[in-house]
Enzyme design. Structure first.
Site, PDB file in Angstrom:
ATOM      1  N   SER A   1     -13.085  46.958   9.528  1.00  0.00           N
ATOM      2  CA  SER A   1     -12.954  47.030   7.796  1.00  0.00           C
ATOM      3  C   SER A   1     -11.553  46.652   7.365  1.00  0.00           C
ATOM      4  O   SER A   1     -10.972  45.750   7.850  1.00  0.00           O
ATOM      5  CB  SER A   1     -13.589  48.207   7.361  1.00  0.00           C
ATOM      6  OG  SER A   1     -13.712  48.053   5.998  1.00  0.00           O
TER       7      SER A   1
ATOM      8  N   ASP B   1     -11.199  42.425   1.468  1.00  0.00           N
ATOM      9  CA  ASP B   1     -10.710  43.134   2.613  1.00  0.00           C
ATOM     10  C   ASP B   1     -11.269  42.120   3.984  1.00  0.00           C
ATOM     11  O   ASP B   1     -11.977  41.053   3.679  1.00  0.00           O
ATOM     12  CB  ASP B   1     -11.086  44.414   3.136  1.00  0.00           C
ATOM     13  CG  ASP B   1     -12.506  44.714   3.102  1.00  0.00           C
ATOM     14  OD1 ASP B   1     -13.296  43.868   2.855  1.00  0.00           O
ATOM     15  OD2 ASP B   1     -12.739  45.831   3.598  1.00  0.00           O
TER      16      ASP B   1
ATOM     17  N   ASP C   1     -13.223  42.140   6.451  1.00  0.00           N
ATOM     18  CA  ASP C   1     -14.901  41.934   6.790  1.00  0.00           C
ATOM     19  C   ASP C   1     -15.413  41.485   5.294  1.00  0.00           C
ATOM     20  O   ASP C   1     -16.856  41.544   5.401  1.00  0.00           O
ATOM     21  CB  ASP C   1     -15.527  42.787   7.527  1.00  0.00           C
ATOM     22  CG  ASP C   1     -15.605  44.316   6.791  1.00  0.00           C
ATOM     23  OD1 ASP C   1     -14.714  44.561   6.097  1.00  0.00           O
ATOM     24  OD2 ASP C   1     -16.743  44.794   7.048  1.00  0.00           O
TER      25      ASP C   1
ATOM     26  N   ASP D   1     -16.231  43.189   2.577  1.00  0.00           N
ATOM     27  CA  ASP D   1     -17.300  44.183   2.151  1.00  0.00           C
ATOM     28  C   ASP D   1     -16.795  44.754   1.012  1.00  0.00           C
ATOM     29  O   ASP D   1     -17.445  45.553   0.102  1.00  0.00           O
ATOM     30  CB  ASP D   1     -17.981  45.174   3.084  1.00  0.00           C
ATOM     31  CG  ASP D   1     -17.027  46.017   3.944  1.00  0.00           C
ATOM     32  OD1 ASP D   1     -15.657  46.022   3.747  1.00  0.00           O
ATOM     33  OD2 ASP D   1     -17.489  46.999   4.695  1.00  0.00           O
TER      34      ASP D   1
END
Length: 578
Positions: free
Chosen positions: A151, A304, A306, A308
């Site tokens: 993340s 960010d 990834d 999400d």
């Protein structure tokens, strides 16, 4: 190396045997030869825990690091569990990865272990956002899935998020059952690294359009987008996966004037322009904000690695670009979705929103106003996803999210979804602009109508073994010395989610908290202020959240009231954090 604990020495010796490949053995020997005792201890003092959300850790050799063997063990354990849960049927999984260093290689490794276990794998052939992995699980009818990402953690980290057949990260009982299977693997020889590669199928860009088309059906006011198609939008993927889908999503919704921040457009696991690739951080948003100022943008978006989570910046009353916090962004989304659907009579049967226990109560206030039920879950979007799955067709999920910049509108996936949120934030901005309002003005209108909330988050980083012990000591200290007042305001109720118990401080009466146990303490004052303390489940941090509220009679008074509330927050936080 004579100071090393015997258990640590035994693990190191095991990693020097022929069970491990030559590159790994040489790396371990290098740590020994260079007398890197602290690194050796942190790399081997424990096994990297397969927690309820999977793995997350620093990349490197050792049992407490993200590497071929810890990832292989996790995947073998998950494979063993899947074969027990779905006997005598074809098992399918989806695997994807982000822009982090080694993510693609780790993704292929995971796919190979699944394939060697006779499991069919849908492997993305290029990096894609985490929510698309959740979407793919449902789209392909998979029983599970894995996303290789840490993340928004620093560049040294990588991670492994495990999902179930509803597209949600593992929840009870599967989370603990998979942990048991992973822990039952005592030798790397039990990990099937090679074989059956014909079980791996490539997932190409064709799924992008399926995902985008599905999201576009959720649009509430497409006519507002058409009217504001030249809305000036700045987007930064912060060197991550957002670049693969967010510009396409915005274009598909009808936005024709999207400027991508060039310096952060290329996926790069070293995240060269930021310290932390996290839109919660001012530093990470700085280039996007600067570009917004240059072109006089209506909306600045950044996701960010990834994709999400999403952060935004908008112009305030003084015409300056201001970053909004996660509570403000989530509250604006909830307000837009509920007010727009209410006006169009599209709320549906038994509509509801979801927020976590540390997310602003403003969202509950908005939901109540529109006759929409609100649910609270523990921190972690998997609990929101689990609730959506559990309620199923009996109720209509509208939107939800966390104060940590993760949101989801509609139920196409079971995870926080930044491309989805970006599209709705852009549509929201277009809709309000068509009504002659800026996003910032709408936020102040919300504060005037529902109460002015001020929130603050303090995160303390405590790394390594000593840090983990210090965090536990801080939580124990709070439990052993419960405060009667905070910032001069009397504490009315204390909620201990580890004990699943709420205590009325005036009567001593106790009531049960109907949520899973979690290491969280919450203090509610007589004014309705809320302070929460919780160790992070994914980072070496302890987090303190504070939320206070006052009535705002006139939006012109906002800045003055904000200063008053800020002082109150600081007084309360000082009593908790010191």
């Amino acid at each position: 190396m004579g100071n090393l604990d015997k258990d640590i020495q035994k693990k190191i010796e095991d990693w020097l045997t022929s069970n491990y490949d030559e590159e790994t053995r040489n790396a371990v020997q290098g740590l020994i030869d260079n007398n890197e005792e602290t690194e050796l201890i942190d790399s081997f003092y424990k096994d990297l825990e397969f927690g309820t959300g999977g793995l997350r850790g620093i990349m490197g050799v050792g049992s407490n690091r993200m590497n071929k063997y810890t990832i292989g063990k996790a995947t073998q354990g998950l494979s063993n569990y899947l074969k027990k849960q779905f006997p005598d049927q074809e098992i399918k999984v989806a695997v994807s990865y982000d822009s982090r260093n080694n993510s693609q290689a780790f993704g292929l490794l995971v796919a190979k272990v699944f394939a060697a276990n006779g499991i069919k794998v849908y492997l993305f052939d290029e990096l894609r956002p985490t929510p698309m992995l959740s979407f793919a699980i449902r789209h392909f009818g998979c029983q599970s899935g894995v996303m290789l990402t840490a993340s928004h953690n620093p560049k040294e980290y990588n991670g492994y998020k495990a999902y179930w057949n509803d597209g949600c990260q593992l929840t009870a009982p599967h989370d603990n059952n998979v942990i048991d299977e992973v822990n039952a693997i005592t030798s790397v020889s039990a990990i099937q690294f090679e074989g059956n590669t014909q079980n791996i199928l490539a997932v190409g860009a064709e799924i992008d359009q399926v995902y985008i088309d599905a999201n576009k059906t959720l649009s509430i006011h497409p006519e507002a987008v058409s009217a504001q198609k030249d809305l000036k939008i700045v987007f930064s993927p912060i060197h991550g996966t957002g670049i693969t889908i967010v510009p396409k999503m915005l274009e598909a919704w009808g936005f024709e004037n999207v400027t991508v921040v060039a310096e952060q457009a290329t996926p790069d696991g070293n995240f060269p322009t930021v310290i932390y690739p996290n839109p919660e951080e001012e530093d990470a948003m700085a280039l996007a904000k600067k570009k917004g100022e240059e072109i006089d943008a209506d909306l600045v978006l950044a996701t960010d690695p990834d994709a999400d989570r999403v952060g935004i910046a908008v112009k305030n009353s003084q015409g300056q670009f201001q970053l909004l916090n996660g509570n403000q962004i989530g509250s604006l989304l909830i307000y837009y979705v509920l007010s727009a659907k209410s006006e169009l009579k599209q709320l549906g049967a038994n509509p509801y929103i979801v927020k976590t226990i540390v997310t602003s109560n403003l969202q509950a206030d908005i939901a109540e106003h529109y006759g929409v039920k609100h649910y609270e879950t523990l921190t972690g979007f998997k609990y929101i996803g689990e609730l959506i799955t559990d309620l199923g067709d009996s109720a209509h999920y509208l939107a939800g999210g966390e104060e940590s910049y993760g949101y989801l509108v509609g139920d196409l996936v079971r995870d926080k979804d930044a491309p989805n949120a970006c599209a709705f934030l852009a549509e929201m901005t277009a809709y309000f602009k068509s009504k002659g309002k800026t996003v910032y003005e709408v936020l102040l209108d919300i504060y005037k109508e529902f109460g002015c909330y001020q929130e603050k988050l303090i995160s303390l980083t405590k790394k390594g073994k000593a840090g983990a012990e210090e965090i536990q000591a801080m939580m124990s200290g709070l439990r052993n010395n419960l405060p009667n007042s905070l910032g001069g305001v009397q504490v009315k109720e204390i909620r201990d989610y580890q004990l699943s118990q709420a205590t009325d401080m005036s009567t001593g009466g106790k009531t049960e908290i109907a949520l899973p146990k979690s290491d969280v303490l919450q203090f509610i004052t007589v004014d309705g202020d809320v302070i929460s303390a919780r160790p992070s489940g994914t980072e070496p941090k302890i987090k303190f959240y504070c939320s206070v509220k006052e009535n705002l009679r006139d939006t012109a008074d906002y800045l003055n009231l904000q200063n008053v509330l800020e002082e109150k927050v600081n007084r309360m936080m000082k009593d908790i954090v010191g």
